[in-house]
Design an enzyme around this catalytic site. Structure first.
Site, mmCIF file in Angstrom:
data_model
loop_
_atom_site.group_PDB
_atom_site.id
_atom_site.type_symbol
_atom_site.label_atom_id
_atom_site.label_comp_id
_atom_site.label_asym_id
_atom_site.label_seq_id
_atom_site.Cartn_x
_atom_site.Cartn_y
_atom_site.Cartn_z
ATOM 1 N N LYS A 181 -98.211 -25.581 26.073
ATOM 2 C CA LYS A 181 -99.436 -25.095 25.432
ATOM 3 C C LYS A 181 -99.856 -23.812 26.131
ATOM 4 O O LYS A 181 -99.691 -23.691 27.351
ATOM 5 C CB LYS A 181 -100.555 -26.137 25.542
ATOM 6 N N GLU B 156 -111.252 -25.896 21.085
ATOM 7 C CA GLU B 156 -112.161 -26.411 22.129
ATOM 8 C C GLU B 156 -113.545 -25.798 21.998
ATOM 9 O O GLU B 156 -113.693 -24.566 21.961
ATOM 10 C CB GLU B 156 -111.580 -26.111 23.531
HETATM 11 O O1 KIV Z 1 -106.243 -28.366 30.476
HETATM 12 C C1 KIV Z 1 -106.679 -29.184 29.654
HETATM 13 O O2 KIV Z 1 -107.001 -30.334 29.989
HETATM 14 C C2 KIV Z 1 -106.827 -28.746 28.267
HETATM 15 C C3 KIV Z 1 -107.488 -29.684 27.315
HETATM 16 C C4 KIV Z 1 -108.939 -29.718 27.545
HETATM 17 C C5 KIV Z 1 -107.157 -29.356 25.918
HETATM 18 O O3 KIV Z 1 -106.434 -27.679 27.948
#
Ligand code: KIV
Length: 305
Positions: free
Chosen positions: A124, A194
């Site tokens: 991600k 978010e």
């Molecule tokens: O780092 C994380 O925990 C996140 C989530 C809040 C989506 O990016």
């Protein structure tokens, strides 16, 4: 590419086409963060669809003040531990700040490390601007699945004016919408929204082919994600508005360790039941030769003189 062991409990490992099907059929996707073996096992036991080794681990398990400082090596170590506990869920690792911004080449090299060294199923990355979109396209082009992340992007929270909801002006909402659509066009298989107004999620979910996973983005998202430590109350303080707390484990841990410390200090622990005995015949032989311990101690004292 996957290094996942095959499932043996009848549930088939989660796949990207499976997640797209969940969106189409309206079956909510469950995502939770995990940073080690026990948190991954908890996610697994709950049948969670996507396990995210979030860079929130910088704060929740490594004690940094923000996500900015965590390194690729640290994230790889957390991802490896979560990998050992994840068989069914899709395991996604966050690319940490500074590990993908420089160039598409840097982004691909970092993403490949997470797959090869840590066993992640995908990565991600944060941001919906042209640079993040280009990085996402390059990583997808190298064969690594990518989740995008728009709205409040903690790695760049300072530039956003702090940890605050995004998309609350028309311009900001439209920029988030554009970013989400661009990330989809770049090949992302899902996007995290978010801390954005629910109405923006309402409007974008039907426009996007790929699942939207919300955290503070309202009920219309195709799935939800929460940070493990927030939902279980392994933290001080209440946390963000979008968190629902399902346990108070920090209190339980504090109380458990305090009771242990008290028992040690008062000699209430350990008791005979926690110790090991000796077979009676061996005990008799030992007692006959107990005096040798004093001799050994004397010899040692002479040596040290
Ligand atoms: O780092 C994380 O925990 C996140 C989530 C809040 C989506 O990016």
């Amino acid at each position: 590419m996957s290094t996942r062991p095959s499932a043996d409990n009848g549930r088939r490992p989660v796949t990207i086409p499976g997640l797209l099907e969940q969106k189409r059929s309206g079956r909510p996707i469950v995502m939770v963060t995990a940073y080690d073996y026990p948190s991954a096992r908890a996610a697994e036991a709950a049948g969670v669809d996507v396990v995210l080794v979030g860079d929130s681990g910088a704060m929740t398990v490594l004690g940094y003040p923000s996500t900015v400082a965590v390194t690729v090596d640290e994230m790889i170590m957390l991802t490896k531990a979560a990998r050992r506990g994840t068989e069914i869920g899709l395991l996604i690792a966050d690319l940490p700040f500074g590990s993908y911004e420089v160039s598409d080449e840097q982004a691909v090299a970092t993403a490949v490390r997470f797959v090869k060294e840590a066993g992640a199923d995908g990565v991600k990355l944060e941001g919906g601007g042209p640079a993040s979109v280009s990085r996402a396209r390059a990583i997808v082009g190298a064969g690594v699945p990518v989740i995008g992340h728009v709205g409040l992007t903690p790695q760049t929270a300072t530039a956003l004016g702090g940890y605050r909801a995004q998309g609350r002006s028309v311009e900001s909402a439209l920029a988030i919408a554009r970013g989400a659509l661009d990330l989809q066009a770049a090949g992302c298989f899902s996007i995290v929204f978010e801390a954005v107004p629910s109405v923006l999620t309402d409007d974008l979910v039907p426009l996007l082919r790929i699942p939207v996973i919300g955290i503070g983005a309202g009920p219309a998202a195709d799935g939800q994600v929460l940070v493990f430590h927030d939902l279980l109350g392994i933290r001080d303080g209440a946390g963000a508005k979008f968190v629902r707390r399902y346990a108070d484990l920090q209190d339980a841990m504090n109380e458990g360790v305090a009771r242990y410390a008290e028992d040690v200090r008062s000699r209430a622990f350990p008791t005979a039941e926690h110790g090991y005995g000796m077979d009676p015949a061996e005990l008799a032989r030992y007692q006959a030769r107990r005096g040798e311990i004093a001799t050994v101690a004397d010899d040692l004292a002479q040596l040290l003189r």
